[in-house]
Design an enzyme around this catalytic site. Sequence first.
Site, PDB file in Angstrom:
ATOM      1  N   CYS A 130       0.519  -1.284  -0.093  1.00  0.00           N
ATOM      2  CA  CYS A 130       0.042  -0.231  -0.045  1.00  0.00           C
ATOM      3  C   CYS A 130       0.717   1.331  -0.269  1.00  0.00           C
ATOM      4  O   CYS A 130       0.202   2.378  -0.621  1.00  0.00           O
ATOM      5  CB  CYS A 130      -0.932   0.120   1.286  1.00  0.00           C
ATOM      6  SG  CYS A 130      -1.437  -1.617   1.259  1.00  0.00           S
ATOM      7  N   HIS A 166      -3.422   7.843   6.377  1.00  0.00           N
ATOM      8  CA  HIS A 166      -3.291   6.061   5.180  1.00  0.00           C
ATOM      9  C   HIS A 166      -4.422   6.408   5.764  1.00  0.00           C
ATOM     10  O   HIS A 166      -5.435   5.584   4.835  1.00  0.00           O
ATOM     11  CB  HIS A 166      -1.785   5.495   6.352  1.00  0.00           C
ATOM     12  CG  HIS A 166      -1.663   4.954   5.116  1.00  0.00           C
ATOM     13  ND1 HIS A 166      -2.141   4.544   3.819  1.00  0.00           N
ATOM     14  CD2 HIS A 166      -2.628   3.340   5.537  1.00  0.00           C
ATOM     15  CE1 HIS A 166      -1.851   3.421   3.508  1.00  0.00           C
ATOM     16  NE2 HIS A 166      -2.329   1.737   4.515  1.00  0.00           N
ATOM     17  N   HIS A 198      -9.624   2.361  -0.842  1.00  0.00           N
ATOM     18  CA  HIS A 198      -8.345   2.137  -0.667  1.00  0.00           C
ATOM     19  C   HIS A 198      -8.026   1.722  -2.264  1.00  0.00           C
ATOM     20  O   HIS A 198      -7.655   0.444  -2.212  1.00  0.00           O
ATOM     21  CB  HIS A 198      -7.557   1.073   0.659  1.00  0.00           C
ATOM     22  CG  HIS A 198      -6.512   1.302   0.405  1.00  0.00           C
ATOM     23  ND1 HIS A 198      -5.352   1.926  -0.339  1.00  0.00           N
ATOM     24  CD2 HIS A 198      -5.706   0.522   1.991  1.00  0.00           C
ATOM     25  CE1 HIS A 198      -4.205   1.496   0.748  1.00  0.00           C
ATOM     26  NE2 HIS A 198      -4.384   0.998   1.573  1.00  0.00           N
TER      27      HIS A 198
END
Lengths: 85, 401, 355
Positions: free
Chosen positions: B162, B295, B330
């Site tokens: 990620c 995040h 995401h």
Amino acid sequence: MEDFKVTLKQQIIDSLNLQGMRPEEIDDNAPLFGEGLGLDSIDSLELMVLLERNYGIKIEDAREGRKVLQSVQSMADYIEQNRKL
Amino acid sequence: MSEKIVVSAAGLISALGHGVAANMQAIRNLRSGLRYPQHLRTIHSGEFVMGEVPYSNEEMATILNLSPKHHYSRTALLALLAMQELLFATDIDLLRSESLALINAGTVGGMCTVEDLYPDFVAPGTGDYVKYIDTLDCAESTEDIAGFFGLKPLMATISTACSSSANALLLGARMIKQGVVKRALCGGCDALSRFTLNGFNSLKNVAREACRPFDRDRIGLNLGEGAAYLLLETESSARERGATILATFSGYCNSNDAYHPTAPSPHGDGAYNTMQQAMNMAGLKPSDIGYINAHGTATINNDIAEGSAIKRLFGDAMPYFSSTKPFTGHTLAAAGAIEAIFSIASMQQGIVPPNLNFQTPMEELLLIPTTQLVENINIRHVLSNSFGFGGNNVSLAFSAS
Amino acid sequence: MNRPVYIKAASSISPQHSYEAGMLLQPVVSSDNGRLYVVEQDYRKYISPVAIRRMSRLLKMSITAGMQCLSDAGVSPDAIITGTGRGSVSDMEHFLRDMIAMKEEALNPTYFIQSTYNSVNGWLALQTKCTCYNQTFVHRSLSFELALLDAQLTLGEGEDMQNVLVGGFDEMTDYYHLVKDKIGYWKKEALNSLDLLKHNDSGGTIGGEGASFFVLSNDSRDATSILLALEILHKPTVTQLQNAIAKLLESNGLEPCDIDLLLSGINGDVALQDSFDAASNMFDSSTAIAAFKHLCGDYDTASAFGLWLANYILSNQSIPEITLLKQGAGRPVKKLLMVNHTISGDASLMLLGNC
């Protein structure tokens, strides 16, 4: 029930690849996580896969999962009451 | 001291639409891109909301004027559209004639295509599908971008889960600083795939409804898809050619948790060190930071770790902070670059994107993100966080030019 | 990029007996079935029983090669940088096949987690408690070269950066072999792997795998060799390859006759023969020529095995007979040029010197 617990222990050993371990070495009531077998959070997810694949049991709630996966005994009890396969 | 690196162009596509302007307008309108997927074919499509880009592959191919026989995966189509926006605003001949790096990032490459064709791949015989065999490589999209736009850059593809495209950005800056190339196109792309959805679902951390970053009752993340690229060069190079400077890329840090294969350290030591070092490089102290694009995946583990780190690092000088993942989902390898652009655009427009869906602070921290759209403020410095599996943490600092 | 960095240690788990004593042990391993697998090692040396039970072969061999390399160098790393074409392919295949077969129900998280390309990096950081810079490149047959380039950058970034662990790794699986066969990767004819380079009139090569790690350093003490320069070439024409070699030599103040050994990534594929000939023809009869892909097979990060071999030759001043294509003048090997040609058409140049 005793036979079933041996089967379940073997399934746990296979699913988590606990190399060299035999079913009789796992105590029915010993905690699976932390101090007992030293399993971790990924193992608990793997055990949920075991329940789903072998017994058709789907656990969605993490808290319930923790309760069910405390020991071989708690898993066996839960499977007996909830199995769909 | 080496010369300042600046961002001189950007392009993106996400569930909020195609283009920086469309995305920022959606944020201002508090319009989330999360919905049940229309294009991803999965048995879970009515179960989980996702940040799916609102175009079919055919629609994207039409926008790009592609022949129907093209070989591009959805991942590559997203990458091409994001890069197209960036290049509209850039002198492409300059990029072709002077030294250039293209640093792209992906987590599963063209898995979105491969997962449909895999039974054919591994069956005997052959067929038209063989042209897709190599689309599984993350580098495929990188080479597709270069080929489609007629660029001959030094190419690199990064995959660190990620944080992938955040790493692409800092690698680009480092290459320019050491004179490997004059400019770098940096970013990442990922398309929704059943592989990724089922992977995260096997970890039991995908939320059915819109995610709730930093909330006590957060229940997991929403997956998304997209692509984003930024053009980096030295300040003097940008000024020489009269380019508009969007921001200075003032600091960055990549560091590792060295704690667990997938989970962050619970007190957020990794996140703390990463933000701290990015600020150090930029010569900034906590009170200089005006906004943190967190995040904030809304998983149990990330938010407590990141929240702890933010609280410890900023204490009384708490800046505005929010996760924009309730808008986009995401987007994995694209997230670092998409959120870098959101951070920069927010600074330029003097706004703070709100952290949607927040109601109750986590009991352990009592930390409250920015929940309402903030407008007409002056932000000089922003931080953008991206944390991935394998303990891979990246923080990026951008400053007003 | 011209930025000299020292190689302090190298460790390779490969189809040859390269790992055990850090040299090419006898007997030479060969295969007749078109692929070479690594010689498996005792992976419990560096990986705990709790961790190892879920790991795929790729993770085990990569972590072990990396840890052994650090142990040989006697350092803790200031950065961990790797390249891999496909990461843990077996985990990816397992998850994908289960997902299709089980219709997206009841899937094992372990395969998904480990299929992530940076899972080896995460483990290495965990094992070494290295909280520093950590990066993974996945650019096909240039993955390892990009990791090396990043290591050069990292070592150029200041006094804090002294030792960087750099690695390249990939694994061969039955499915991977089958899938790549459909796009002409492998030779159709049966052959012994040691004869691979003689079969250079047909297309394709043989499959391989391996994990090779290096500690690169700014510090020359106890160095085994020096990497003087690295050049990455995207699909060069034959002329572009020749020009790049000439430029690399010139910028390092060298003439072709200064190169004692040309180490080639030739892989038996007829399509690469022109490129190999063009590179070889730049050097006169005094330059020896050696090759390595008949020993490790071809895979995205085979050049990491090539670098391991180059370092071995430079530090031991001995060219294994099994690698030699042309004898040359038999000079000591002071300067070595590795030219890697790959199936994808990409190429790389590595200029090395002895210490």
